[in-house]
Design a protein around this motif. Structure first.
Motif, PDB file in Angstrom:
ATOM      1  N   LEU A  91       4.746   2.655  -7.890  1.00  0.00           N
ATOM      2  CA  LEU A  91       4.783   4.042  -7.443  1.00  0.00           C
ATOM      3  C   LEU A  91       5.807   4.209  -6.332  1.00  0.00           C
ATOM      4  CD1 LEU A  91       0.918   4.626  -7.170  1.00  0.00           C
ATOM      5  CD2 LEU A  91       2.404   5.158  -9.117  1.00  0.00           C
ATOM      6  N   GLY A  92       6.171   5.460  -6.076  1.00  0.00           N
ATOM      7  CA  GLY A  92       7.078   5.769  -4.975  1.00  0.00           C
ATOM      8  C   GLY A  92       6.685   7.062  -4.312  1.00  0.00           C
ATOM      9  N   THR A  93       7.115   7.242  -3.069  1.00  0.00           N
ATOM     10  CA  THR A  93       6.912   8.507  -2.372  1.00  0.00           C
ATOM     11  C   THR A  93       7.995   8.674  -1.315  1.00  0.00           C
ATOM     12  OG1 THR A  93       5.291   9.924  -1.242  1.00  0.00           O
ATOM     13  CG2 THR A  93       5.338   7.610  -0.583  1.00  0.00           C
ATOM     14  N   PHE A  94       8.465   9.900  -1.156  1.00  0.00           N
ATOM     15  CA  PHE A  94       9.495  10.202  -0.162  1.00  0.00           C
ATOM     16  C   PHE A  94       8.860  10.567   1.172  1.00  0.00           C
ATOM     17  CE2 PHE A  94      11.742  11.268  -4.145  1.00  0.00           C
ATOM     18  CZ  PHE A  94      12.920  10.544  -3.958  1.00  0.00           C
ATOM     19  N   THR A  95       9.569  10.280   2.253  1.00  0.00           N
ATOM     20  CA  THR A  95       9.196  10.794   3.563  1.00  0.00           C
ATOM     21  C   THR A  95      10.399  11.528   4.145  1.00  0.00           C
ATOM     22  OG1 THR A  95       9.852   8.738   4.678  1.00  0.00           O
ATOM     23  CG2 THR A  95       7.525   8.956   4.027  1.00  0.00           C
ATOM     24  N   GLY A  96      10.123  12.419   5.064  1.00  0.00           N
ATOM     25  CA  GLY A  96      11.192  13.178   5.708  1.00  0.00           C
ATOM     26  C   GLY A  96      11.450  14.528   5.070  1.00  0.00           C
ATOM     27  N   GLY A  97      10.888  14.771   3.902  1.00  0.00           N
ATOM     28  CA  GLY A  97      11.083  16.050   3.212  1.00  0.00           C
ATOM     29  C   GLY A  97       9.792  16.837   3.156  1.00  0.00           C
ATOM     30  N   THR A  98       9.753  17.788   2.250  1.00  0.00           N
ATOM     31  CA  THR A  98       8.563  18.630   2.125  1.00  0.00           C
ATOM     32  C   THR A  98       7.590  18.118   1.078  1.00  0.00           C
ATOM     33  OG1 THR A  98       9.736  20.043   0.549  1.00  0.00           O
ATOM     34  CG2 THR A  98       9.799  20.698   2.874  1.00  0.00           C
ATOM     35  N   SER A  99       8.025  17.185   0.222  1.00  0.00           N
ATOM     36  CA  SER A  99       7.153  16.674  -0.840  1.00  0.00           C
ATOM     37  C   SER A  99       6.527  15.354  -0.411  1.00  0.00           C
ATOM     38  CB  SER A  99       7.940  16.461  -2.129  1.00  0.00           C
ATOM     39  OG  SER A  99       7.123  15.841  -3.101  1.00  0.00           O
ATOM     40  N   ASN A 100       5.209  15.267  -0.537  1.00  0.00           N
ATOM     41  CA  ASN A 100       4.510  14.023  -0.238  1.00  0.00           C
ATOM     42  C   ASN A 100       3.851  13.454  -1.497  1.00  0.00           C
ATOM     43  OD1 ASN A 100       2.488  15.868  -0.615  1.00  0.00           O
ATOM     44  ND2 ASN A 100       1.288  15.273   1.176  1.00  0.00           N
ATOM     45  N   ALA A 101       4.328  13.903  -2.666  1.00  0.00           N
ATOM     46  CA  ALA A 101       3.738  13.480  -3.944  1.00  0.00           C
ATOM     47  C   ALA A 101       3.965  11.995  -4.183  1.00  0.00           C
ATOM     48  CB  ALA A 101       4.350  14.291  -5.084  1.00  0.00           C
ATOM     49  N   VAL A 102       3.044  11.391  -4.926  1.00  0.00           N
ATOM     50  CA  VAL A 102       3.187  10.007  -5.354  1.00  0.00           C
ATOM     51  C   VAL A 102       3.768  10.026  -6.767  1.00  0.00           C
ATOM     52  CG1 VAL A 102       1.979   7.869  -5.876  1.00  0.00           C
ATOM     53  CG2 VAL A 102       1.279   9.242  -3.913  1.00  0.00           C
ATOM     54  N   SER A 161      -1.843   9.021   6.475  1.00  0.00           N
ATOM     55  CA  SER A 161      -0.377   8.979   6.499  1.00  0.00           C
ATOM     56  C   SER A 161       0.278  10.284   6.066  1.00  0.00           C
ATOM     57  CB  SER A 161       0.132   7.869   5.574  1.00  0.00           C
ATOM     58  OG  SER A 161      -0.185   8.186   4.221  1.00  0.00           O
ATOM     59  N   GLY A 162      -0.443  11.139   5.363  1.00  0.00           N
ATOM     60  CA  GLY A 162       0.152  12.362   4.827  1.00  0.00           C
ATOM     61  C   GLY A 162       0.623  12.228   3.395  1.00  0.00           C
ATOM     62  N   VAL A 163       0.601  11.008   2.861  1.00  0.00           N
ATOM     63  CA  VAL A 163       0.963  10.793   1.457  1.00  0.00           C
ATOM     64  C   VAL A 163      -0.159  11.364   0.582  1.00  0.00           C
ATOM     65  CG1 VAL A 163       1.450   9.067  -0.329  1.00  0.00           C
ATOM     66  CG2 VAL A 163       2.300   8.731   2.004  1.00  0.00           C
ATOM     67  N   ALA A 164       0.217  12.042  -0.488  1.00  0.00           N
ATOM     68  CA  ALA A 164      -0.772  12.659  -1.378  1.00  0.00           C
ATOM     69  C   ALA A 164      -1.602  11.598  -2.100  1.00  0.00           C
ATOM     70  CB  ALA A 164      -0.072  13.560  -2.393  1.00  0.00           C
ATOM     71  N   ASP A 165      -2.748  12.008  -2.619  1.00  0.00           N
ATOM     72  CA  ASP A 165      -3.552  11.136  -3.465  1.00  0.00           C
ATOM     73  C   ASP A 165      -2.781  10.836  -4.749  1.00  0.00           C
ATOM     74  OD1 ASP A 165      -5.579  11.390  -1.589  1.00  0.00           O
ATOM     75  OD2 ASP A 165      -6.598  12.983  -2.704  1.00  0.00           O
ATOM     76  N   TYR A 166      -3.090   9.699  -5.386  1.00  0.00           N
ATOM     77  CA  TYR A 166      -2.490   9.392  -6.683  1.00  0.00           C
ATOM     78  C   TYR A 166      -3.359  10.020  -7.762  1.00  0.00           C
ATOM     79  CZ  TYR A 166      -1.016   7.063 -10.891  1.00  0.00           C
ATOM     80  OH  TYR A 166      -0.595   6.818 -12.171  1.00  0.00           O
ATOM     81  N   LEU A 167      -2.776  10.937  -8.525  1.00  0.00           N
ATOM     82  CA  LEU A 167      -3.529  11.689  -9.527  1.00  0.00           C
ATOM     83  C   LEU A 167      -3.063  11.408 -10.947  1.00  0.00           C
ATOM     84  CD1 LEU A 167      -3.604  15.104  -7.619  1.00  0.00           C
ATOM     85  CD2 LEU A 167      -5.321  13.286  -7.590  1.00  0.00           C
ATOM     86  N   GLY A 168      -2.309  10.342 -11.139  1.00  0.00           N
ATOM     87  CA  GLY A 168      -1.781  10.026 -12.463  1.00  0.00           C
ATOM     88  C   GLY A 168      -2.824   9.439 -13.388  1.00  0.00           C
ATOM     89  N   THR A 169      -2.420   9.217 -14.634  1.00  0.00           N
ATOM     90  CA  THR A 169      -3.321   8.624 -15.627  1.00  0.00           C
ATOM     91  C   THR A 169      -3.056   7.134 -15.810  1.00  0.00           C
ATOM     92  OG1 THR A 169      -1.798   9.264 -17.390  1.00  0.00           O
ATOM     93  CG2 THR A 169      -3.616  10.776 -16.897  1.00  0.00           C
ATOM     94  N   ARG A 170      -1.824   6.685 -15.504  1.00  0.00           N
ATOM     95  CA  ARG A 170      -1.527   5.254 -15.578  1.00  0.00           C
ATOM     96  C   ARG A 170      -2.179   4.561 -14.398  1.00  0.00           C
ATOM     97  NH1 ARG A 170       1.861   4.209 -19.607  1.00  0.00           N
ATOM     98  NH2 ARG A 170       1.978   2.038 -18.969  1.00  0.00           N
ATOM     99  N   ILE A 177       0.845  -1.194   0.000  1.00  0.00           N
ATOM    100  CA  ILE A 177       0.000   0.000   0.000  1.00  0.00           C
ATOM    101  C   ILE A 177       0.884   1.248   0.000  1.00  0.00           C
ATOM    102  CG2 ILE A 177      -1.851   1.238   1.192  1.00  0.00           C
ATOM    103  CD1 ILE A 177      -2.512  -1.448   2.604  1.00  0.00           C
ATOM    104  N   ILE A 178       0.996   1.925  -1.137  1.00  0.00           N
ATOM    105  CA  ILE A 178       1.859   3.103  -1.215  1.00  0.00           C
ATOM    106  C   ILE A 178       1.417   4.184  -0.231  1.00  0.00           C
ATOM    107  CG2 ILE A 178       0.574   4.221  -3.095  1.00  0.00           C
ATOM    108  CD1 ILE A 178       4.420   4.259  -2.502  1.00  0.00           C
ATOM    109  N   PHE A 179       0.132   4.255   0.040  1.00  0.00           N
ATOM    110  CA  PHE A 179      -0.393   5.291   0.936  1.00  0.00           C
ATOM    111  C   PHE A 179      -0.036   5.051   2.399  1.00  0.00           C
ATOM    112  CE2 PHE A 179      -3.365   4.973  -2.706  1.00  0.00           C
ATOM    113  CZ  PHE A 179      -3.057   6.190  -3.288  1.00  0.00           C
ATOM    114  N   ALA A 180       0.473   3.869   2.713  1.00  0.00           N
ATOM    115  CA  ALA A 180       0.881   3.549   4.085  1.00  0.00           C
ATOM    116  C   ALA A 180       2.344   3.894   4.333  1.00  0.00           C
ATOM    117  CB  ALA A 180       0.626   2.072   4.373  1.00  0.00           C
ATOM    118  N   ALA A 181       2.987   4.606   3.408  1.00  0.00           N
ATOM    119  CA  ALA A 181       4.395   5.000   3.588  1.00  0.00           C
ATOM    120  C   ALA A 181       4.562   5.770   4.895  1.00  0.00           C
ATOM    121  CB  ALA A 181       4.844   5.862   2.411  1.00  0.00           C
ATOM    122  N   GLY A 182       5.524   5.357   5.683  1.00  0.00           N
ATOM    123  CA  GLY A 182       5.808   6.021   6.950  1.00  0.00           C
ATOM    124  C   GLY A 182       5.008   5.500   8.130  1.00  0.00           C
TER     125      GLY A 182
END
Length: 201
Positions: free
Chosen positions: A113-124, A99-108, A28-33
């Protein structure tokens, strides 16, 4: 001695920031962190795997494997996922985990997918089978997983019927390793240039 120094330089050059690991299709990418698995409709997911990253490094990622968002459905894809949602019109999947991870807004749909934690970007991010990125300031970990929902859209859910996995390889020499390698070769060059002092008779 010159050989020893050159070997040391090559050894240091090989100490790269690299990893190879498996990402199951029910990650679950949204469970990052998160440290505990969120309760989602359809359940069955796992916490996403992660690697430690260093701000400013250029990270190269490759992935291969076969995954399905519904075992027995005939929907099978690779790390790149489907070009569009093969079930419904939208590929957007929202994050209900807190979790603070952003929604997935892509077309694929249903790609790695990937997402960073610890920084200012929570984009997927759409990682897919090949991806290169400079790690943003403050980021300490990069998580890998999939966005799934009923009909592959809507609120994240229904990870229990996902199957398969992708094998991910990340690589990039750390800046410290490059510095040590360069210093090792410079030292080897300096030793080669030195002339032997004449031996007194």
């Amino acid at each position: 001695m010159v050989r020893t120094i050159a070997a040391l330089g090559l050894l240091l050059a090989g100490s790269a920031h690299a990893a190879t690991f498996v990402v199951p299709a029910n990650s679950i990418i949204f469970a990052a962190g998160l440290t505990t698995l969120p309760a989602l409709p359809g359940g069955g997911g796992t916490l996403p795997p992660s690697i430690t990253v260093f701000a400013g490094e250029k990270l190269r990622i490759s992935a291969f494997g076969t995954v399905t968002p519904a075992i027995g459905s005939g929907l099978v894809t690779d790390a790149d996922g489907f070009a569009t949602n093969p079930v419904a019109g939208s590929a957007v999947v929202t994050n209900p985990t807190g979790s603070g991870v952003a929604d997935y807004l892509g077309t694929r749909s249903f790609g790695l997918l990937g997402t960073f934690t610890g920084g200012t970007s929570n984009a997927v991010l759409n990682i897919g089978s090949s991806f290169t990125i400079v790690v943003p300031t403050g980021a300490t970990k990069l998580y890998f997983g999939f966005a799934d929902g009923y009909a592959l859209t809507g609120s994240a859910s229904y990870y229990n019927d996902n199957g398969g996995f992708v094998t991910v390889t990340t690589s990039v020499p750390e800046p410290a390793a490059w510095s040590l390698m360069i210093a090792g070769f410079a030292l080897a060059g300096a030793v080669l240039r030195q002339r032997r002092a004449p031996v007194a008779a």
